[in-house]
Design a protein around this motif. Structure first.
Motif, PDB file in Angstrom:
ATOM      1  N   TYR A  46      40.542 -34.731  35.706  1.00 32.55           N
ATOM      2  CA  TYR A  46      39.717 -34.820  37.185  1.00 32.55           C
ATOM      3  C   TYR A  46      38.698 -36.302  37.092  1.00 32.55           C
ATOM      4  O   TYR A  46      39.199 -36.740  37.843  1.00 32.55           O
TER       5      TYR A  46
ATOM      6  N   THR B 162      53.615 -30.075  41.942  1.00 36.77           N
ATOM      7  CA  THR B 162      51.945 -30.867  42.105  1.00 36.77           C
ATOM      8  C   THR B 162      52.783 -32.859  42.376  1.00 36.77           C
ATOM      9  O   THR B 162      52.959 -33.146  42.907  1.00 36.77           O
TER      10      THR B 162
ATOM     11  N   SER C   9      54.533 -37.357  49.761  1.00 38.91           N
ATOM     12  CA  SER C   9      52.834 -37.745  49.866  1.00 38.91           C
ATOM     13  C   SER C   9      53.172 -39.572  50.112  1.00 38.91           C
ATOM     14  O   SER C   9      52.588 -40.827  50.339  1.00 38.91           O
TER      15      SER C   9
ATOM     16  N   ALA D  51      47.286 -28.094  44.769  1.00 39.54           N
ATOM     17  CA  ALA D  51      46.304 -28.973  45.842  1.00 39.54           C
ATOM     18  C   ALA D  51      45.176 -28.930  45.262  1.00 39.54           C
ATOM     19  O   ALA D  51      44.576 -30.119  46.082  1.00 39.54           O
ATOM     20  N   VAL D  52      44.357 -28.319  44.306  1.00 39.71           N
ATOM     21  CA  VAL D  52      42.835 -28.823  44.008  1.00 39.71           C
ATOM     22  C   VAL D  52      43.687 -29.881  43.465  1.00 39.71           C
ATOM     23  O   VAL D  52      42.443 -30.878  43.323  1.00 39.71           O
TER      24      VAL D  52
ATOM     25  N   CYS E 239      44.095 -33.555  45.335  1.00 36.61           N
ATOM     26  CA  CYS E 239      42.880 -33.408  45.913  1.00 36.61           C
ATOM     27  C   CYS E 239      41.714 -33.993  45.108  1.00 36.61           C
ATOM     28  O   CYS E 239      41.316 -35.440  44.886  1.00 36.61           O
ATOM     29  N   PHE E 240      42.108 -34.014  43.405  1.00 37.88           N
ATOM     30  CA  PHE E 240      40.776 -34.608  42.457  1.00 37.88           C
ATOM     31  C   PHE E 240      41.855 -35.655  42.568  1.00 37.88           C
ATOM     32  O   PHE E 240      41.577 -37.010  41.806  1.00 37.88           O
TER      33      PHE E 240
ATOM     34  N   PHE F 222      43.851 -38.043  44.465  1.00 35.58           N
ATOM     35  CA  PHE F 222      43.633 -38.764  45.483  1.00 35.58           C
ATOM     36  C   PHE F 222      43.234 -39.920  45.885  1.00 35.58           C
ATOM     37  O   PHE F 222      43.770 -40.891  46.210  1.00 35.58           O
TER      38      PHE F 222
ATOM     39  N   ALA G 102      45.967 -40.180  53.165  1.00 35.76           N
ATOM     40  CA  ALA G 102      45.539 -39.131  53.950  1.00 35.76           C
ATOM     41  C   ALA G 102      46.145 -37.679  55.065  1.00 35.76           C
ATOM     42  O   ALA G 102      46.828 -36.541  53.549  1.00 35.76           O
TER      43      ALA G 102
ATOM     44  N   THR H   2      49.474 -37.226  52.399  1.00 36.00           N
ATOM     45  CA  THR H   2      49.104 -35.895  51.765  1.00 36.00           C
ATOM     46  C   THR H   2      49.424 -34.884  52.528  1.00 36.00           C
ATOM     47  O   THR H   2      49.489 -33.245  51.975  1.00 36.00           O
ATOM     48  N   ALA H   3      48.120 -34.830  53.882  1.00 35.56           N
ATOM     49  CA  ALA H   3      47.880 -33.228  54.407  1.00 35.56           C
ATOM     50  C   ALA H   3      49.223 -32.398  54.547  1.00 35.56           C
ATOM     51  O   ALA H   3      49.497 -31.599  54.534  1.00 35.56           O
TER      52      ALA H   3
END
Length: 660
Positions: A215, A295, A302, A603-604, A607-608, A610, A629, A632-633
């Motif tokens: 991360y 993942t 995305s 999902a975590v 986020c890291f 991204f 973004a 990805t969402a």
């Protein structure tokens, strides 16, 4: 016993275990079908006759390699579920007098039947659906259909070779599992490994450290030269951390929950925790694979959607103007001749240049020492400290920007593009300059247009200092030196046809210049970019579909195996007075925890990841972070809905098995 008997027995075994063999067979058929399709597209001769076809063929070839490697690992991995589920069956056959040699013959026939049905059905379906996928690919590439869709023998032969080897490996693995085990062990196969594991604190700590390292690399890496290497390092850390935390961290967490009396001695928590803690090592491998596959799906969807939807942004970032002329010599004579060529070509085409930009520059890489920049050939491998420096003259800068900045001989302007430069001095080649100010905007240049973000633009007082800079970097780098550049860019043309005429005329005239040059046209290159990014989008969707299929099958097998293993345990609890409602509540608690933990973890991870993926997309000229973004969402939301549907189906099946 004759061969017909073994064949009938093999078919009967496959039918009897249809709950696990049918999904596996469908997955094999789907894998063969998809491999045939992508192999057919790869070898199709139509790509040789289109602009950007080479890039498209290369991308599809990489997709073939990824799919082949994944198919080997995935089918062998899922086969292990079948072997475990059928160990009692094989043990019973041996107890009844069947030798291991006879069992091996039955398994060989089962494997042969599975392989035959998979290959014939997969290749046939691949042939039937090949046209659909080819039309989709052409649609994404904005091309007209220009080839036929006949059967491709090379693709069929590739499927037979690849999956023939896979099924052969699976057969040897299954026979080895039977040969090495005693009948008693096989009869107790599903009850094996029930000893409660200890809390592996060391592995848990290592998992936390590994995941934290991944991360940290993802969010802290900013240097362009380091980004790709850092991405792969971060991926390795995250994979290791995910595996360790699911395997060791989950057991440690469950042991801590067990020590929490207020939580543990609730009916639904007691059943869930006590049941999960005994089999967490076995479940953890599947859960971590599900997490990593999820993942991978989210990252591919995305990023490829963003690249394809944002192609207009990509084109504008890559091509600052409709036409870009880069001549690798910046002498006064070359600059004058180049200007004359551009002017005459525009005049003959009846066009007027709009937004014309021209200037001379030198650019090269240097290592940031903290007190200045060092230029040595051996430093080119020091990606952690490497920056890209772009030098131009004050005269050109003022002319392009419309400003009237003045500099002393010992002053420079530093314009930071994607970087921060807050020092008062700039040092290179043993000379220290005072920084006059971080003013204005960076100037478009060929390297920035190619996605080399994170550079420093240094404005020198005059042309002699630019020549001196070029000479010193040539001495320092030798054969690796950068060449001086005269850069001309402008907007002109009336669409594809007019652009093609002007491009051809410019190319012919520049060939007579006697200098190395590069001519680019946004209109002429648009097809190549559609081929490249359309191909990436197609392969992303294709591999994403494969990974989703793998995720669904692993989840299904995990739930089925969990159901059969929990069946006797819940029968005992029913016998001691546990109500159906309490059983269902306990099941829901366990299934929700086990099922959605991989999705939440994926999902975590996203986020890291991204910030780093956004920087990687910037290398591909997509700098629209907002679009990425949203993509990805959207990918996370769509995948979560699909994941929820899988939960509804598999949890129902799980409860049916347990309640039976």
């Amino acid at each position: 016993m004759n061969n017909l008997f073994y064949t009938r027995l093999a078919i009967q075994n496959l039918k009897k275990n249809s709950a696990v063999t049918v999904p596996y067979l469908l997955t094999c058929i789907g894998s063969v079908m998809m491999y045939y399709i992508i192999s057919s597209l790869t070898v199709n001769p139509g790509f040789a006759h289109m602009r950007g076809g080479g890039s498209m063929a290369f991308i599809l070839m990489l997709g073939c390699v990824v799919m082949a490697v994944f198919s080997v690992m995935f089918l062998i991995y899922t086969n292990s579920f079948l072997v475990k589920r059928r160990k009692q069956e094989f043990g019973l056959f041996q107890v009844l007098g069947m030798g291991k040699k006879h069992l091996a013959r039955i398994m060989a026939i089962e494997t042969l039947l599975t392989a035959a049905v998979s290959l014939v059905s997969g290749i046939l379906l691949g042939f039937l659906l090949y046209r659909v996928f080819a039309l989709l690919l052409y649609r994404l590439m904005k091309l007209d259909i220009s080839w036929d869709f006949s059967f491709v023998p090379e693709a069929a032969f590739a499927c037979v070779k690849l999956f023939g080897v896979i099924f052969l490996v699976i057969l040897f693995y299954n026979i080895w599992q039977v040969v090495k085990a005693r009948p008693v062990e096989m009869l107790a196969g599903k009850q094996a490994g029930e000893r409660e594991p200890k809390a592996p604190w060391l592995l848990t700590v290592l998992g936390v450290i590994s995941l934290a390292a991944g991360y940290w690399i993802a969010v802290s890496t900013e240097r362009t030269a380091m980004i790709i290497f850092a991405f792969f390092i971060a991926v390795l850390f995250v994979i290791a951390g995910t595996g360790l935390l699911f395997t060791a961290g989950s057991v440690t967490l469950l042991k801590l929950l067990k020590k929490n009396k207020g939580y543990y001695y609730q009916t639904r928590h007691f059943i869930s925790v006590s049941g999960m803690i005994y089999r967490m090592k076995q479940n953890a491998a599947g859960l971590s694979v599900i997490c990593l596959l999820s993942t991978a799906v989210l990252v591919m969807l995305s990023s490829t959607v963003s690249l394809y939807v944002g192609l207009d942004d990509v084109m504008r970032n890559r091509f600052k103007r409709d036409y870009v002329v880069t001549v690798y010599d910046y002498s006064d004579d070359t600059a004058a001749k180049t200007d004359g060529i551009v002017e005459s070509a525009l005049k003959d085409a009846g066009e007027t240049a709009k937004g014309l930009v021209s200037y001379r520059y030198v650019s090269f890489a240097a290592v940031d020492t903290g007190d200045g920049y060092e230029v040595r050939e051996e430093n080119l491998a020091d990606y952690n400290s490497l920056d890209y420096l772009f030098f131009m003259t004050l005269e050109d800068y003022n002319r392009i920007s419309g400003q009237n900045v003045s500099l002393r001989d010992d002053q420079v302007m530093v314009l930071a593009d994607g970087m921060r430069y807050d020092r008062d001095t700039f040092s290179i080649f043993g000379k220290r300059y005072d920084v006059a100010g971080l003013k204005g905007q960076t100037v478009e240049d060929g390297m920035d247009a190619m996605g080399s973000v994170g550079s420093l633009h240094i404005v020198l007082p005059d042309f002699p200092q630019l020549e001196e800079m070029e000479k010193k970097q040539a001495e320092a780098y030798g054969e690796a030196k950068s060449r001086p550049v005269y850069y001309v860019a402008f907007d002109a043309g009336d669409g594809k046809e007019g652009s093609a005429r002007l491009y051809k005329d410019l190319e012919e005239r520049l060939n007579g210049l006697g200098m190395t040059f590069r001519l680019e046209s946004a209109a002429m290159e648009r097809g190549s970019f559609f081929s490249l990014y359309g191909g990436l989008f197609f392969v992303g969707l294709f591999l994403g579909t494969l990974f989703v299929m793998a995720t669904v099958l692993i989840i299904y097998y995990k739930q089925i195996s969990e159901g059969y293993e929990d069946k006797k345990r819940f029968e005992i609890m029913q016998n001691v007075g546990l109500s159906a409602r309490e059983i269902k509540s306990a099941i829901r608690s366990q299934v929700l925890t086990m099922f959605f933990l991989p999705l939440v973890t994926a999902a975590v991870h996203i986020c890291f990841a991204f910030p780093m993926i956004a920087r990687l997309l910037a290398l591909l000229n997509l700098r629209n972070v907002g679009l990425f973004a949203v993509s990805t969402a959207g990918a996370v939301l769509l995948f979560a809905v699909f994941y929820g549907v899988i939960y509804g189906v598999t949890s129902k099946k799980y409860y049916e098995i347990v309640k039976r």
